[in-house]
Design an enzyme around this catalytic site. Sequence first.
Site, PDB file in Angstrom:
ATOM      1  N   GLU A 261       2.598   5.081  -1.501  1.00 48.21           N
ATOM      2  CA  GLU A 261       2.565   6.490  -1.084  1.00 48.21           C
ATOM      3  C   GLU A 261       2.679   6.642   0.427  1.00 48.21           C
ATOM      4  OE1 GLU A 261      -1.717   5.191  -0.777  1.00 48.21           O
ATOM      5  OE2 GLU A 261       0.033   4.705  -2.002  1.00 48.21           O
TER       6      GLU A 261
ATOM      7  N   HIS B 167       0.675   0.165   0.103  1.00 48.23           N
ATOM      8  CA  HIS B 167       0.539   1.579  -0.273  1.00 48.23           C
ATOM      9  C   HIS B 167       1.931   2.182  -0.475  1.00 48.23           C
ATOM     10  CE1 HIS B 167      -3.790   2.261   0.418  1.00 48.23           C
ATOM     11  NE2 HIS B 167      -3.666   1.318   1.341  1.00 48.23           N
TER      12      HIS B 167
ATOM     13  N   CYS C 126      -3.479  -1.098  -3.726  1.00 47.01           N
ATOM     14  CA  CYS C 126      -4.309  -1.684  -2.670  1.00 47.01           C
ATOM     15  C   CYS C 126      -5.531  -2.383  -3.289  1.00 47.01           C
ATOM     16  CB  CYS C 126      -4.682  -0.643  -1.627  1.00 47.01           C
ATOM     17  SG  CYS C 126      -5.317  -1.392  -0.087  1.00 47.01           S
TER      18      CYS C 126
END
Length: 219
Positions: A202, A200, A87
Amino acid sequence: MATPGPRPSVVVLDYGSGNTHSAVRALERAGADVTLTSSPRAVAAADGLVVPGVGAFRAVMEQLLAVRGDQLIERRLAGGRPVLGICVGLQILFTEGVEHGERTDGLGQWPGSVDRLDAPIVPHMGWSPVRVPEGSVLFEGVEHERFYFVHSYGVQTDPAAALAAAGETPLSPPLVTWAEHGSPFVAAVENGPLSATQFHPEKSGDAGARLLRNWVQAL
């Protein structure tokens, strides 16, 4: 039955930026032994370094410089040691960020400016497809998947083209993955030991988990 090898060691750089704990958990699930720290010794010794980033470009740069993160990243790259930005951790790798008319120097690993997205609705929030170049290691097996983005700013010029225009011909030009929100922007870059994603991983479900696993397995 074969004995599994040791898990690669990964440091998630702890410099005050948000979202570190979800990154730690995702990397552990991807097969790494993960430490959240800004210790120069731990950063230097790890197989991989992850630089997360959430918030404004200027604030993230100030936090990063406060722990000498610029030096930690530069030393790893000088030794060919892998680094992954996420990011705003991608954005600060470029030349500069421009927010509300104010310019802030980035780390300058790649040429380009981080500017407000040229789109009717900002921020860009949600799942988007990406255009992956041939030869990508990060996106192996997830070239046609969607990833989760949350951002108002991005790099909208091609760092590989900028290097070529400046007469620089690196042995391995950056591999640039693109996405679109109003207009095209850089979704990821792979460049030798340095990789980064605007989205992102994750928070990107199975596709993001596979991408992180690809990176961990390459360490």
